[in-house]
Design a protein around this motif. Structure first.
Motif, mmCIF file in Angstrom:
data_model
loop_
_atom_site.group_PDB
_atom_site.id
_atom_site.type_symbol
_atom_site.label_atom_id
_atom_site.label_comp_id
_atom_site.label_asym_id
_atom_site.label_seq_id
_atom_site.Cartn_x
_atom_site.Cartn_y
_atom_site.Cartn_z
ATOM 1 N N ASN A 248 5.807 -13.644 -7.714
ATOM 2 C CA ASN A 248 5.810 -12.383 -8.440
ATOM 3 C C ASN A 248 5.800 -11.185 -7.498
ATOM 4 O OD1 ASN A 248 5.691 -10.985 -11.064
ATOM 5 N ND2 ASN A 248 3.726 -10.237 -10.304
ATOM 6 N N ILE A 249 5.180 -11.333 -6.315
ATOM 7 C CA ILE A 249 5.140 -10.225 -5.364
ATOM 8 C C ILE A 249 6.548 -9.812 -4.943
ATOM 9 C CG2 ILE A 249 4.845 -11.804 -3.403
ATOM 10 C CD1 ILE A 249 3.470 -8.205 -3.766
ATOM 11 N N GLN A 250 7.511 -10.719 -5.007
ATOM 12 C CA GLN A 250 8.889 -10.363 -4.686
ATOM 13 C C GLN A 250 9.455 -9.416 -5.740
ATOM 14 O OE1 GLN A 250 9.959 -14.694 -4.168
ATOM 15 N NE2 GLN A 250 11.146 -13.903 -2.442
ATOM 16 N N ARG A 251 9.102 -9.641 -7.004
ATOM 17 C CA ARG A 251 9.524 -8.716 -8.054
ATOM 18 C C ARG A 251 8.825 -7.365 -7.895
ATOM 19 N NH1 ARG A 251 10.141 -13.665 -10.577
ATOM 20 N NH2 ARG A 251 7.884 -13.963 -10.828
ATOM 21 N N VAL A 252 7.543 -7.426 -7.530
ATOM 22 C CA VAL A 252 6.775 -6.192 -7.310
ATOM 23 C C VAL A 252 7.408 -5.371 -6.191
ATOM 24 C CG1 VAL A 252 4.530 -5.284 -6.559
ATOM 25 C CG2 VAL A 252 4.627 -7.188 -8.187
ATOM 26 N N ASP A 253 7.801 -6.036 -5.109
ATOM 27 C CA ASP A 253 8.474 -5.347 -4.009
ATOM 28 C C ASP A 253 9.816 -4.778 -4.451
ATOM 29 O OD1 ASP A 253 6.669 -5.552 -1.885
ATOM 30 O OD2 ASP A 253 7.414 -7.517 -1.275
ATOM 31 N N ASP B 80 -5.027 13.301 11.369
ATOM 32 C CA ASP B 80 -5.553 13.719 10.072
ATOM 33 C C ASP B 80 -4.663 13.107 8.993
ATOM 34 O OD1 ASP B 80 -6.857 14.950 7.981
ATOM 35 O OD2 ASP B 80 -5.855 16.891 8.260
ATOM 36 N N PRO B 81 -4.916 11.857 8.616
ATOM 37 C CA PRO B 81 -3.997 11.149 7.716
ATOM 38 C C PRO B 81 -3.915 11.771 6.323
ATOM 39 C CG PRO B 81 -6.027 9.910 7.987
ATOM 40 C CD PRO B 81 -6.084 11.039 8.971
ATOM 41 N N ALA B 82 -2.732 11.637 5.738
ATOM 42 C CA ALA B 82 -2.532 12.134 4.374
ATOM 43 C C ALA B 82 -2.994 11.119 3.343
ATOM 44 C CB ALA B 82 -1.056 12.452 4.155
ATOM 45 N N PHE B 83 -3.265 9.881 3.790
ATOM 46 C CA PHE B 83 -3.638 8.794 2.881
ATOM 47 C C PHE B 83 -4.948 8.157 3.328
ATOM 48 C CE2 PHE B 83 0.902 8.888 3.802
ATOM 49 C CZ PHE B 83 1.451 9.122 2.548
ATOM 50 N N TYR B 84 -5.592 7.463 2.413
ATOM 51 C CA TYR B 84 -6.619 6.510 2.807
ATOM 52 C C TYR B 84 -6.259 5.167 2.192
ATOM 53 C CZ TYR B 84 -8.929 7.343 -1.776
ATOM 54 O OH TYR B 84 -9.217 7.454 -3.119
ATOM 55 N N HIS B 85 -6.655 4.109 2.882
ATOM 56 C CA HIS B 85 -6.212 2.764 2.534
ATOM 57 C C HIS B 85 -7.396 1.887 2.189
ATOM 58 C CE1 HIS B 85 -2.141 3.533 4.335
ATOM 59 N NE2 HIS B 85 -2.869 4.377 5.073
ATOM 60 N N LEU B 86 -7.283 1.179 1.089
ATOM 61 C CA LEU B 86 -8.290 0.192 0.710
ATOM 62 C C LEU B 86 -7.862 -1.139 1.310
ATOM 63 C CD1 LEU B 86 -8.802 1.228 -3.033
ATOM 64 C CD2 LEU B 86 -10.029 2.033 -1.005
ATOM 65 N N HIS B 87 -8.144 -1.332 2.579
ATOM 66 C CA HIS B 87 -7.664 -2.499 3.319
ATOM 67 C C HIS B 87 -8.133 -3.798 2.657
ATOM 68 C CE1 HIS B 87 -5.954 -0.394 6.766
ATOM 69 N NE2 HIS B 87 -6.965 0.452 6.662
ATOM 70 N N GLY B 88 -7.221 -4.762 2.628
ATOM 71 C CA GLY B 88 -7.548 -6.072 2.075
ATOM 72 C C GLY B 88 -7.379 -6.162 0.577
ATOM 73 N N SER B 89 -6.930 -5.077 -0.072
ATOM 74 C CA SER B 89 -6.815 -5.092 -1.521
ATOM 75 C C SER B 89 -5.429 -5.492 -1.992
ATOM 76 C CB SER B 89 -7.142 -3.698 -2.079
ATOM 77 O OG SER B 89 -8.472 -3.345 -1.772
ATOM 78 N N SER B 90 -4.439 -5.317 -1.159
ATOM 79 C CA SER B 90 -3.072 -5.627 -1.583
ATOM 80 C C SER B 90 -2.585 -6.897 -0.900
ATOM 81 C CB SER B 90 -2.126 -4.462 -1.250
ATOM 82 O OG SER B 90 -1.922 -4.392 0.146
ATOM 83 N N TRP B 91 -1.508 -7.463 -1.437
ATOM 84 C CA TRP B 91 -0.939 -8.682 -0.856
ATOM 85 C C TRP B 91 -0.528 -8.450 0.595
ATOM 86 C CZ3 TRP B 91 3.384 -10.497 1.487
ATOM 87 C CH2 TRP B 91 3.527 -11.888 1.538
ATOM 88 N N HIS B 92 0.111 -7.308 0.861
ATOM 89 C CA HIS B 92 0.616 -7.068 2.203
ATOM 90 C C HIS B 92 -0.502 -6.801 3.189
ATOM 91 C CE1 HIS B 92 4.718 -7.471 1.179
ATOM 92 N NE2 HIS B 92 4.767 -6.407 0.421
#
Length: 308
Positions: free
Chosen positions: A122-127, A245-257
Motif C-alpha cells: 500500500n505504501i507504493q500507492r501512498v507514494d 533554522d528549519p522550516a519543518f519539524y519531523h516526527l522521526h520514526g512515525s512514517s514508513w520512510h
C-alpha cells in the motif's frame, strides 16, 4: 539424425536464451539506471530554493495537500497537521483519503489504474498518488508526520521543489509543483516501468515509487527537465542537518520512510561494492544481448526501449 538432434538442441538453447533475456532485460535497465544515479549524485547539478529570494511571481498555487487512509488522522500527528494549516490560513487545504486518491487515478489517469491497484504494498500507492495529485492540481504536499514552523512560501518559487536528503538524492515527504510540471510528467509515465519485484521490500518501494525513484528520474532527465526542479537545502529541511533554522519539524520514526532510513544508510556505506556488482551484472546483460544478436540477427525490444 545427429545433425537434426543438434539443431533441435541449438534451437532450444536460442529460445531459452531469448526467454531469459526477456525476463532479465528490465532488471538490467533498472540496475544500470541505479548505478548511473549513484554516480551522478557524486557531483550533482542542483538549483536551491531560499527563503531570502525575493521572487515576485510565485507560480505554485496556494494549495496544501496531505494524505491518509481516511479522515481520521491519528492523534500523534494532529498537532503537526494543525501547525501546517495554521501557518497557511489563506491556502486551500485538502486531506486526501485512499478512496479519493483512487478516484483521482480512475477519473484522470485511467492508463495507470491497473498498475496502481496491483501494487503489492500500500505504501507504493501512498507514494505514487502524491505525484498525481501535484501533477493535476499543483500546490504543496507534506507528510502528516512533518510539522510547519512557519509559512512555506519559499516552496512556491520554482516549478518543482523537493528536499535534498541524506545520504543521497531527493525525498518525497514534502514537495511543491505547478500543475502539469514537466519533471512530474516524466516521472508518472515511468512508474509503470519500475514496477518490478526487487527482492527486498525496502528496495522495491524506494526504487519503484519512493525517494530513490524520484532521485533516479532527476538524475536521468534531460537538462531542460532538470531546469524545472529545485531542492530544499538540508539546513532548511532540518531532518538530518540541525545547524540552521528549519522550516519543518519531523516526527522521526512515525512514517514508513523514516523507519526505512537505516536501510538506506547501509546501502550508502556499501555503495561502491554495489556499483561494482551492478556494473558486472550490466556487462553480463550486454554480453548476452550481443550473443543473441549474433545468433539470431534480431533483438527483443521492450516497451521501455520505446520510452524517450
Amino acid at each position: 539424425m545427429a545433425d537434426a538432434c543438434f539443431n533441435r538442441r541449438w534451437a532450444y538453447a536460442v529460445v531459452i536464451s531469448l526467454l531469459v533475456f526477456a525476463m532479465l532485460h528490465s532488471y538490467i535497465r533498472i540496475i544500470s539506471t541505479i548505478v548511473y544515479t549513484y554516480l551522478y549524485w557524486l557531483h550533482p547539478s542542483l538549483e536551491y530554493v531560499s527563503e531570502s529570494h525575493g521572487v515576485e511571481e510565485l507560480p505554485v498555487p496556494k494549495l496544501l495537500h496531505q494524505t491518509w487512509v481516511d479522515k481520521n488522522v491519528p492523534e500523534r500527528w494532529k498537532k503537526a497537521q494543525e501547525s501546517c494549516i495554521k501557518a497557511h490560513p489563506d491556502y486551500t487545504y485538502k486531506l486526501w483519503t485512499d478512496e479519493e486518491g483512487l478516484e483521482l487515478i480512475r477519473n484522470e489517469y485511467p492508463w495507470f489504474l491497473d498498475t496502481y491497484e496491483k501494487y503489492p504494498y500500500n505504501i507504493q500507492r501512498v507514494d505514487a498518488v502524491r505525484y498525481f495529485i501535484l501533477h493535476k492540481y499543483g500546490g504543496i504536499y507534506i507528510d502528516l508526520d512533518m510539522g510547519c514552523n512557519r509559512e512555506l512560501k519559499f516552496l512556491r518559487q520554482a516549478n518543482f521543489t523537493a528536499p535534498l536528503t541524506y545520504p543521497v538524492g531527493i525525498s518525497n515527504d514534502v514537495m511543491a509543483a505547478v500543475p502539469g510540471n514537466r519533471y512530474l510528467e516524466r516521472a508518472i509515465h515511468r512508474l509503470q516501468y519500475w514496477n518490478h519485484w526487487l527482492f527486498i521490500k525496502y528496495i522495491q518501494v524506494m526504487f519503484s515509487t519512493g525517494p530513490m525513484f524520484l532521485t533516479s528520474q532527476y538524475a536521468t532527465a534531460r537538462h531542460g527537465v532538470k531546469k524545472a526542479v529545485s531542492v530544499i537545502p538540508a539546513t532548511l529541511y532540518g531532518k538530518y542537518d540541525f545547524s540552521g533554522d528549519p522550516a519543518f519539524y519531523h516526527l522521526h520514526g512515525s512514517s514508513w520512510h523514516a523507519n526505512d532510513a537505516a536501510f538506506i544508510f547501509i546501502l550508502d556505506a556499501y555503495k561502491y561494492h554495489l556499483i561494482v556488482f551492478a556494473c558486472a551484472f550490466a556487462i553480463l546483460g550486454l554480453v548476452l544481448r550481443y550473443k543473441m544478436k549474433k545468433q539470431t540477427g534480431t533483438l527483443p525490444v521492450s516497451a521501455l526501449d520505446k520510452m524517450p
